[in-house]
Design a protein around this motif. Structure first.
Motif, PDB file in Angstrom:
ATOM      1  N   VAL A 103       0.864  -1.047   0.005  1.00  0.00           N
ATOM      2  CA  VAL A 103      -0.043  -0.147   0.102  1.00  0.00           C
ATOM      3  C   VAL A 103       0.743   0.839   0.294  1.00  0.00           C
ATOM      4  O   VAL A 103       2.102   1.396   0.651  1.00  0.00           O
ATOM      5  CB  VAL A 103      -1.037   0.178   1.022  1.00  0.00           C
ATOM      6  N   PRO A 104       0.700   1.842  -0.834  1.00  0.00           N
ATOM      7  CA  PRO A 104       1.372   3.679  -0.931  1.00  0.00           C
ATOM      8  C   PRO A 104       1.841   3.738   0.505  1.00  0.00           C
ATOM      9  O   PRO A 104       0.555   4.227   1.116  1.00  0.00           O
ATOM     10  CB  PRO A 104       0.838   3.758  -1.462  1.00  0.00           C
ATOM     11  N   GLU A 105       2.061   4.600   0.790  1.00  0.00           N
ATOM     12  CA  GLU A 105       2.604   5.257   1.983  1.00  0.00           C
ATOM     13  C   GLU A 105       0.924   7.299   2.448  1.00  0.00           C
ATOM     14  O   GLU A 105       0.842   6.688   3.064  1.00  0.00           O
ATOM     15  CB  GLU A 105       3.780   6.423   1.812  1.00  0.00           C
ATOM     16  N   ARG A 106       1.079   7.244   0.869  1.00  0.00           N
ATOM     17  CA  ARG A 106       0.128   8.116   1.422  1.00  0.00           C
ATOM     18  C   ARG A 106      -1.527   7.398   1.234  1.00  0.00           C
ATOM     19  O   ARG A 106      -2.485   8.111   2.054  1.00  0.00           O
ATOM     20  CB  ARG A 106      -0.601   9.305  -0.456  1.00  0.00           C
ATOM     21  N   LEU A 107      -1.257   5.771   1.243  1.00  0.00           N
ATOM     22  CA  LEU A 107      -2.377   5.659   1.692  1.00  0.00           C
ATOM     23  C   LEU A 107      -2.371   4.600   3.143  1.00  0.00           C
ATOM     24  O   LEU A 107      -3.625   4.564   3.731  1.00  0.00           O
ATOM     25  CB  LEU A 107      -3.430   4.574   0.620  1.00  0.00           C
ATOM     26  N   ALA A 108      -0.839   4.482   3.040  1.00  0.00           N
ATOM     27  CA  ALA A 108      -0.630   3.598   4.487  1.00  0.00           C
ATOM     28  C   ALA A 108      -0.845   4.779   5.828  1.00  0.00           C
ATOM     29  O   ALA A 108      -0.720   4.252   6.854  1.00  0.00           O
ATOM     30  CB  ALA A 108       0.463   2.828   4.344  1.00  0.00           C
ATOM     31  N   ARG A 109      -0.490   5.483   5.278  1.00  0.00           N
ATOM     32  CA  ARG A 109      -0.368   6.732   6.567  1.00  0.00           C
ATOM     33  C   ARG A 109      -1.377   7.146   7.351  1.00  0.00           C
ATOM     34  O   ARG A 109      -1.059   7.454   9.107  1.00  0.00           O
ATOM     35  CB  ARG A 109      -0.269   8.557   5.698  1.00  0.00           C
ATOM     36  N   PHE A 110      -2.797   6.785   7.003  1.00  0.00           N
ATOM     37  CA  PHE A 110      -3.648   6.854   7.784  1.00  0.00           C
ATOM     38  C   PHE A 110      -4.139   5.429   8.819  1.00  0.00           C
ATOM     39  O   PHE A 110      -4.288   6.392  10.134  1.00  0.00           O
ATOM     40  CB  PHE A 110      -5.440   6.592   7.021  1.00  0.00           C
ATOM     41  N   ALA A 111      -3.538   3.765   8.973  1.00  0.00           N
ATOM     42  CA  ALA A 111      -3.554   3.610  10.175  1.00  0.00           C
ATOM     43  C   ALA A 111      -2.101   3.905  10.974  1.00  0.00           C
ATOM     44  O   ALA A 111      -2.971   4.376  12.729  1.00  0.00           O
ATOM     45  CB  ALA A 111      -2.708   2.285   9.598  1.00  0.00           C
ATOM     46  N   GLY A 112      -1.833   5.382  10.944  1.00  0.00           N
ATOM     47  CA  GLY A 112      -0.701   6.330  12.268  1.00  0.00           C
ATOM     48  C   GLY A 112      -1.242   6.939  12.216  1.00  0.00           C
ATOM     49  O   GLY A 112      -1.164   7.962  13.751  1.00  0.00           O
ATOM     50  N   THR A 113      -1.675   7.687  11.531  1.00  0.00           N
ATOM     51  CA  THR A 113      -2.612   9.208  11.819  1.00  0.00           C
ATOM     52  C   THR A 113      -3.752   9.030  12.523  1.00  0.00           C
ATOM     53  O   THR A 113      -4.059  10.486  12.391  1.00  0.00           O
ATOM     54  CB  THR A 113      -2.264   9.922  10.595  1.00  0.00           C
ATOM     55  N   HIS A 114      -4.728   8.022  12.320  1.00  0.00           N
ATOM     56  CA  HIS A 114      -5.414   8.396  12.722  1.00  0.00           C
ATOM     57  C   HIS A 114      -5.444   8.942  14.704  1.00  0.00           C
ATOM     58  O   HIS A 114      -6.708   9.570  14.799  1.00  0.00           O
ATOM     59  CB  HIS A 114      -6.409   7.849  12.870  1.00  0.00           C
ATOM     60  N   GLY A 115      -4.750   8.782  14.808  1.00  0.00           N
ATOM     61  CA  GLY A 115      -4.266   9.013  16.436  1.00  0.00           C
ATOM     62  C   GLY A 115      -3.663  10.092  16.996  1.00  0.00           C
ATOM     63  O   GLY A 115      -3.504  10.803  18.405  1.00  0.00           O
ATOM     64  N   SER A 116      -3.025  10.516  16.058  1.00  0.00           N
ATOM     65  CA  SER A 116      -1.545  11.240  15.991  1.00  0.00           C
ATOM     66  C   SER A 116      -2.101  13.510  15.605  1.00  0.00           C
ATOM     67  O   SER A 116      -1.334  13.424  14.752  1.00  0.00           O
ATOM     68  CB  SER A 116      -0.192  11.374  15.593  1.00  0.00           C
ATOM     69  N   TRP A 117      -3.241  13.067  15.287  1.00  0.00           N
ATOM     70  CA  TRP A 117      -3.778  13.737  14.645  1.00  0.00           C
ATOM     71  C   TRP A 117      -3.599  15.715  15.064  1.00  0.00           C
ATOM     72  O   TRP A 117      -3.542  16.441  14.258  1.00  0.00           O
ATOM     73  CB  TRP A 117      -5.442  14.571  14.120  1.00  0.00           C
ATOM     74  N   PRO A 118      -2.878  15.927  16.095  1.00  0.00           N
ATOM     75  CA  PRO A 118      -2.635  17.092  16.109  1.00  0.00           C
ATOM     76  C   PRO A 118      -0.913  17.320  15.683  1.00  0.00           C
ATOM     77  O   PRO A 118      -0.169  18.601  15.731  1.00  0.00           O
ATOM     78  CB  PRO A 118      -2.509  17.406  18.064  1.00  0.00           C
ATOM     79  N   ALA A 119      -0.464  16.044  15.592  1.00  0.00           N
ATOM     80  CA  ALA A 119       0.984  16.977  15.182  1.00  0.00           C
ATOM     81  C   ALA A 119       1.101  17.454  13.822  1.00  0.00           C
ATOM     82  O   ALA A 119       0.324  17.521  12.813  1.00  0.00           O
ATOM     83  CB  ALA A 119       1.614  15.227  15.132  1.00  0.00           C
ATOM     84  N   GLU A 120       2.690  17.785  13.677  1.00  0.00           N
ATOM     85  CA  GLU A 120       2.901  19.101  12.348  1.00  0.00           C
ATOM     86  C   GLU A 120       2.955  17.942  10.985  1.00  0.00           C
ATOM     87  O   GLU A 120       2.386  16.806  11.179  1.00  0.00           O
ATOM     88  CB  GLU A 120       3.955  19.182  12.640  1.00  0.00           C
ATOM     89  N   GLY A 121       2.038  18.815  10.051  1.00  0.00           N
ATOM     90  CA  GLY A 121       1.921  18.608   8.811  1.00  0.00           C
ATOM     91  C   GLY A 121       0.878  17.473   8.393  1.00  0.00           C
ATOM     92  O   GLY A 121       1.018  16.685   7.477  1.00  0.00           O
ATOM     93  N   VAL A 122      -0.361  17.151   9.667  1.00  0.00           N
ATOM     94  CA  VAL A 122      -1.208  16.602   8.879  1.00  0.00           C
ATOM     95  C   VAL A 122      -2.238  16.947   8.078  1.00  0.00           C
ATOM     96  O   VAL A 122      -2.160  18.663   8.184  1.00  0.00           O
ATOM     97  CB  VAL A 122      -1.870  15.789  10.512  1.00  0.00           C
ATOM     98  N   GLU A 123      -2.622  16.543   7.044  1.00  0.00           N
ATOM     99  CA  GLU A 123      -3.393  16.578   6.107  1.00  0.00           C
ATOM    100  C   GLU A 123      -4.561  16.539   6.942  1.00  0.00           C
ATOM    101  O   GLU A 123      -5.266  16.415   7.719  1.00  0.00           O
ATOM    102  CB  GLU A 123      -2.893  16.373   4.750  1.00  0.00           C
ATOM    103  N   LEU A 124      -5.764  18.065   5.810  1.00  0.00           N
ATOM    104  CA  LEU A 124      -6.936  17.727   5.895  1.00  0.00           C
ATOM    105  C   LEU A 124      -7.837  16.222   5.865  1.00  0.00           C
ATOM    106  O   LEU A 124      -8.765  15.882   6.718  1.00  0.00           O
ATOM    107  CB  LEU A 124      -7.822  18.845   4.989  1.00  0.00           C
ATOM    108  N   GLU A 125      -7.361  15.379   4.782  1.00  0.00           N
ATOM    109  CA  GLU A 125      -7.468  14.156   4.438  1.00  0.00           C
ATOM    110  C   GLU A 125      -7.480  13.573   6.137  1.00  0.00           C
ATOM    111  O   GLU A 125      -8.041  12.889   6.278  1.00  0.00           O
ATOM    112  CB  GLU A 125      -7.229  13.459   4.126  1.00  0.00           C
TER     113      GLU A 125
END
Length: 180
Positions: free
Chosen positions: A91-113
């Protein structure tokens, strides 16, 4: 309820995902689709990768196939595990990232998606998170030129309406066993 994207369904089948996890992902995906429909109506032209949001909502907790205990108890080990699992499955990073970012949404660089996947993961059960909603309101206000209070009121109405079906969603999820 909308079916999950075929790629997500294939991954879940291949990983022999627990039924409760699949039910949860189906619910979050459905809420994400509803949020995206609302955004399309309220903010035409908003640059958002809808297919990425839907894939992210459909796979954000896939790491719980590794950390099954987090289906019934709090934990965050599934987040990096899910990200790595998706990458290892091609799975490309642009799609795989959500598994890691869904709990860290306050982090820097988080996209609207990323924020939208996080929002769907909260709102499906009527949970509201002020900081998360403020970030989304800020992005929508900046895009539209509307006042933040106006954006908030409209978003609040939409999220409240989605939360009205939380009990049904929770019952649906809990009718599925944790283990196969």
């Amino acid at each position: 309820m909308l079916p999950l994207p075929p790629e997500a369904t294939a991954l879940l089948d291949d990983l022999e995902a627990p039924p409760r996890l699949t039910a949860h992902l189906l619910l979050v995906h459905d809420v994400a689709a509803s949020i995206l429909d609302w955004l399309s109506s309220e903010y035409p032209g908003l640059p958002v990768d809808k297919s990425a949001v839907l894939f992210g909502a459909a796979t954000h907790d896939i790491g719980k196939t590794v950390h099954v205990e987090e289906l019934s108890a709090p934990g965050t080990r599934h987040e990096p595990a899910g990200h790595e699992l998706l990458l290892s499955r091609g799975v490309p990073e642009r799609l795989a990232r959500f598994a890691g970012t869904h709990g860290s949404w306050p982090a820097e660089g988080v996209e609207l998606e990323d924020l939208l996947v996080s929002l769907a993961d909260k709102v499906w059960k009527a949970k509201r998170v002020d900081d998360l909603e403020r970030l989304i309101v800020g992005r929508l206000a900046a895009f539209s030129g509307r006042e933040p209070w106006e954006v908030f009121l409209a978003l609040d109405d939409r999220l409240t309406a989605l939360g009205d079906k939380a009990d049904e969603r929770l019952a649906f999820q809990n009718n599925h066993p944790i283990r196969r």
